[in-house]
Design a protein around this motif. Structure first.
Motif, PDB file in Angstrom:
ATOM      1  N   SER A  83      39.154  53.709  70.384  1.00 48.18           N
ATOM      2  CA  SER A  83      39.935  54.609  71.224  1.00 48.18           C
ATOM      3  C   SER A  83      40.497  53.924  72.460  1.00 48.18           C
ATOM      4  CB  SER A  83      39.079  55.799  71.654  1.00 48.18           C
ATOM      5  OG  SER A  83      37.955  55.374  72.400  1.00 48.18           O
ATOM      6  N   THR A  84      39.807  52.921  72.998  1.00 46.87           N
ATOM      7  CA  THR A  84      40.281  52.264  74.199  1.00 46.87           C
ATOM      8  C   THR A  84      41.640  51.630  73.985  1.00 46.87           C
ATOM      9  OG1 THR A  84      38.011  51.782  74.808  1.00 46.87           O
ATOM     10  CG2 THR A  84      39.703  50.562  75.963  1.00 46.87           C
ATOM     11  N   LYS A 142      30.645  61.750  69.754  1.00 41.25           N
ATOM     12  CA  LYS A 142      31.396  61.207  70.886  1.00 41.25           C
ATOM     13  C   LYS A 142      32.543  62.123  71.276  1.00 41.25           C
ATOM     14  CE  LYS A 142      34.305  57.881  70.124  1.00 41.25           C
ATOM     15  NZ  LYS A 142      34.969  56.571  69.868  1.00 41.25           N
ATOM     16  N   ASP A 160      36.148  61.864  73.749  1.00 44.30           N
ATOM     17  CA  ASP A 160      37.058  61.052  74.554  1.00 44.30           C
ATOM     18  C   ASP A 160      38.100  61.962  75.185  1.00 44.30           C
ATOM     19  OD1 ASP A 160      36.274  58.221  73.893  1.00 44.30           O
ATOM     20  OD2 ASP A 160      36.717  58.941  71.873  1.00 44.30           O
ATOM     21  N   ARG A 195      41.659  61.626  77.500  1.00 42.54           N
ATOM     22  CA  ARG A 195      42.680  60.774  78.102  1.00 42.54           C
ATOM     23  C   ARG A 195      43.267  61.507  79.300  1.00 42.54           C
ATOM     24  NH1 ARG A 195      47.037  58.052  74.224  1.00 42.54           N
ATOM     25  NH2 ARG A 195      45.086  57.156  73.428  1.00 42.54           N
ATOM     26  N   GLY A 252      41.244  56.776  80.784  1.00 47.94           N
ATOM     27  CA  GLY A 252      40.494  57.531  79.795  1.00 47.94           C
ATOM     28  C   GLY A 252      39.017  57.545  80.156  1.00 47.94           C
ATOM     29  N   GLY A 270      34.954  59.004  78.577  1.00 46.61           N
ATOM     30  CA  GLY A 270      34.275  59.433  77.363  1.00 46.61           C
ATOM     31  C   GLY A 270      32.782  59.515  77.540  1.00 46.61           C
TER      32      GLY A 270
END
Length: 276
Positions: free
Chosen positions: A21-22, A230, A232, A234, A240, A242
Motif C-alpha cells: 500500500s505504501t 489491516k 489503511d 490515505r 497515509g 495505517g
C-alpha cells in the motif's frame, strides 16, 4: 530500548503493516498501460515515515515490548533501495525483473537493520548467545486480481552466519469502502530450513549447559501460521496512515522448542508514511 526481532517475524509484521500500500500510488501513476515496460518509468519516488509495534520480546516470549520501525525508501524505474514494502525488508537493494497490472517479480539483497537476537533481551535467552546481523539474497513475487493478492518470497543467508533459508506465503483479500479507506485481511505461513530453525529455536549442547535448557535440534518445516487484519487510510495524495493486528501460531518443531514460552503471539502496530 534495544531493538531485537527475528527476520521472519519482522518480515511478517512489516508486510502486514505496509503490504504494497505504501507504493500503490506510485504504481497507479505508471499503470495507465498494462505493458510491462510502462511500469518502469525513469522517475524517482521517495517514501519516509515510521511505525511503532507492540510485540513479544522474542518469538515465543510471554512478555512484550514496544519497537519503533523507520520507513525510508526510494525507487527509480525498476530499481529500489531502503524499505521494501513488497517483501517487508527495512533495508534492501534490488530490482523488479517483471511487473505488470497483475504480476510482479523482483530479486534483491537485504541486510538486517537490527540484530536478530541478543541474549540480554529476556531471562529465558541467557546462555543461548547472540544471533548476529547478516545479509540475505532472495526473490519475491505477487499476483493481484481484483480484491485478491497472493505473495511469496524465499531468502537465504549469504554471509555464513548460520541463519539458513526462510520462505513465506501469504494470501490477502482487500475491501475498499471509500476512496481513502481500505481494509484487508488474510492468512499466511513461514517455512524455515533446519539451519534457520536451529539457530533461532534450537539449543545445542554448549547452550544447554550455559542456559539450563534441554538440548533441542528442530528440523526444517513450517515454523508458523498467521492471520492478519489491516486498515489503511490515505489522508492525502502524499500522506497515509495505517494499523494492523497479527496473530501468529508457532507450529511443529518450532512450537515445541524449550525456548518458546507461548505459542500464540499477537502483535499490534501503527504507521504513517509520506510519499514524494
Amino acid at each position: 530500548m534495544k531493538a531485537r526481532v527475528s527476520r521472519s517475524v519482522l518480515t511478517l509484521l512489516l508486510g502486514t503493516l505496509l503490504g504494497a500500500s505504501t507504493f500503490d500510488a506510485m504504481a497507479d501513476e505508471t499503470a495507465a498501460s498494462t505493458a510491462p515496460d510502462a511500469m518502469f518509468a525513469d522517475t524517482w519516488h521517495f517514501t519516509a515515515g515510521g511505525g511503532v509495534l507492540s510485540l513479544p520480546k522474542y518469538p515465543g516470549a510471554s512478555d512484550r515490548k514496544f519497537e519503533p520501525i523507520p520507513l525510508l525508501g526510494a525507487t527509480y524505474g525498476r530499481y529500489f533501495i531502503g524499505t521494501v514494502p513488497d517483501v517487508s525488508a527495512p533495508l534492501g537493494l534490488g530490482a523488479y525483473l517483471y511487473r505488470d497490472s497483475h504480476w510482479q517479480v523482483a530479486a534483491m539483497l537485504s541486510y538486517d537493520f537490527i540484530q536478530p537476537r541478543d541474549q540480554s533481551d529476556d531471562a529465558r535467552l541467557q546462555g543461548l548467545g547472540d544471533i548476529p546481523r547478516t545479509a540475505h539474497a532472495g526473490i519475491f513475487g505477487s499476483y493481484t486480481v481484483g480484491w485478491f493478492t497472493a505473495r511469496g518470497s524465499v531468502f537465504t543467508d549469504i554471509l555464513g552466519k548460520h541463519e539458513g533459508t526462510v520462505a513465506t506465503l501469504g494470501l490477502e483479500g482487500k475491501y475498499q469502502p471509500s476512496d481513502r479507506l481500505s481494509l484487508s485481511a488474510g492468512p499466511g505461513l513461514t517455512w524455515g530450513s533446519s539451519q534457520y530453525n536451529r539457530t533461532f529455536y534450537g539449543v545445542d549442547q554448549g547452550q544447554s549447559i550455559s542456559s539450563g535448557l534441554p538440548a533441542y535440534a528442530p528440523g526444517s518445516g513450517v515454523a508458523s501460521f498467521n492471520v492478519s487484519v489491516k486498515a489503511d487510510y490515505r489522508i492525502s495524495r502524499q500522506w497515509g496512515v495505517g494499523a494492523a493486528v497479527v496473530a501468529t501460531e508457532l507450529r511443529g518443531d518450532v512450537g515445541a522448542s524449550p525456548i518458546v514460552e507461548k505459542k500464540t503471539q499477537v502483535t499490534y502496530g501503527v504507521f504513517s508514511s509520506y510519499r514524494f
